[in-house]
Design a protein around this motif. Structure first.
Motif, short mmCIF file in Angstrom:
data_model
loop_
_atom_site.label_atom_id
_atom_site.label_comp_id
_atom_site.label_asym_id
_atom_site.label_seq_id
_atom_site.Cartn_x
_atom_site.Cartn_y
_atom_site.Cartn_z
N TYR A 1 62.81 65.73 35.89
CA TYR A 1 63.79 66.80 35.68
C TYR A 1 64.38 66.73 34.26
O TYR A 1 64.46 67.74 33.56
CB TYR A 1 64.88 66.70 36.74
CG TYR A 1 66.08 67.57 36.50
CD1 TYR A 1 65.98 68.96 36.59
CD2 TYR A 1 67.31 67.01 36.17
CE1 TYR A 1 67.09 69.76 36.38
CE2 TYR A 1 68.41 67.81 35.96
CZ TYR A 1 68.31 69.17 36.06
OH TYR A 1 69.40 69.97 35.84
N VAL B 1 61.71 67.67 31.64
CA VAL B 1 61.48 69.12 31.62
C VAL B 1 62.64 69.83 30.93
O VAL B 1 62.44 70.75 30.13
CB VAL B 1 61.24 69.67 33.05
CG1 VAL B 1 61.29 71.18 33.09
CG2 VAL B 1 59.92 69.16 33.59
N PRO C 1 56.56 66.57 27.81
CA PRO C 1 55.58 66.79 28.89
C PRO C 1 54.85 65.51 29.30
O PRO C 1 54.52 65.33 30.47
CB PRO C 1 54.61 67.81 28.29
CG PRO C 1 55.40 68.53 27.24
CD PRO C 1 56.34 67.49 26.68
N ALA D 1 57.08 63.75 31.64
CA ALA D 1 57.06 64.44 32.93
C ALA D 1 55.81 64.06 33.73
O ALA D 1 55.90 63.82 34.94
CB ALA D 1 57.14 65.95 32.73
#
Length: 175
Positions: A100, A103, A65, A68
């Motif tokens: 992408y 994640v 995360p 991201a």
């Protein structure tokens, strides 16, 4: 990404060297070079970090995360910068691809990334086309007159972008 050890280390070396060269380009006298080089250095070092083989180091679950968010912020910056230069649209696609992949890694920790095949295929198509086009553009470059600083050489900047494109294709193929 879940790469075998040898290709993973080669990808790390390629991305880290590219990131280091991009840091060198940030010292350029050319304003456009300096602006683009920062985002490219972030991409190079981020890709190197994501390519560490899982057998060597498995990052904690909170890492994905964070990747991201960092690359999402870089994507917003690229979107803002795209108003002035279309080149930043490529940065936007690259940062979106990094978000992408982060994640996908967060969604399947320890099992290998398994993204959406349509999105992965579209990104592979884009980056394969980018690599081929950049490679063709790199071939006819001739040496200019006079002494040019290492960070100001346009053919090295293109080679830097080409190597990151190749690395992105390799990372997407492992998904």
């Amino acid at each position: 990404m879940h790469l075998p050890a040898s290709p993973g280390w080669l990808l790390i070396a390629l991305c880290a060297a590219t990131g280091a060269y991009c840091l060198l380009r940030m010292r350029s006298n050319v304003e456009a070079q300096r602006r683009a080089a920062g985002g490219e250095a972030l991409m190079g070092f981020g890709m190197a970090a994501m390519a560490v083989p899982a057998a060597v180091f498995t990052p904690p679950s909170w890492t994905w995360p964070v990747y991201a968010v960092v690359f999402g912020a870089a994507g917003l910056r690229a979107l803002w910068a795209a108003r002035a230069s279309a080149h930043h649209l490529h940065h936007l696609v690259g940062t979106s691809a990094m978000v992408y992949m982060a994640v996908a890694m967060a969604a399947s920790p320890g099992h290998g990334a398994s993204g959406v095949p349509l999105v992965t295929g579209a990104l592979l198509l884009y980056f394969t086309g980018y690599v081929l086009l950049t490679g063709v553009r790199l071939v006819p470059v001739t040496a200019g007159g006079g002494a040019v600083r290492l960070g100001d050489r346009p053919e090295l900047a293109r080679a830097c972008r080409l190597s990151m494109g190749i690395a992105m294709v390799a990372m997407l193929l492992t998904m």
